[in-house]
Design a protein around this motif. Sequence first.
Motif: not given
Length: 160
Positions: A20-39
């Motif tokens: 889901f979130w990879r899809g949103r990153c691709k769809h909102w490609s003009a936006c910068e994402f900061y993915i913080h992974d606590n895994s």
Amino acid sequence: MFDGIICVVLFEPTKQDLIFWRGRCKHWSACEFYIHDNSILSNQTFFQLPNVQYFSDPENSGLSAAYNLALNSAADRQFLITFDQDSRPELSYVDKALNAFMLEPTLSLVGFSETFNGFNDKQQTHLCKFLISSGSVYVVSDLLEVGGFDPYYFIVRCLI
């Protein structure tokens, strides 16, 4: 155009969350994402995209710490949007959030009570004592002015 950073905090996400979130990153490609992974294990391979900054934090320092790191990355921007991995924003989410600020330019924070189930066509502003962090849109300069997110709270607390 969205002048901000979208922060998504992950903790042991399901494959569906990652897709889901990879899809949103691709769809909102003009936006910068900061993915913080606590895994414990890194999920960086899902987010090798030009508009994504990925940060692995297997020690899980909490939402407030993750949001403050994203806030620092957004210091020269206008907005910060925060999401948890289980949020499911509509594709129109960013545009609707920006619309709220255009309608009420003095706002410091916009949150939508229907983050998980879509939007109500009646956008109204209300004063509230608290708001969940996932799906909230912050004006970066106002958030920096109050010191960001309280680091003593593992989940999250912001004093706006």
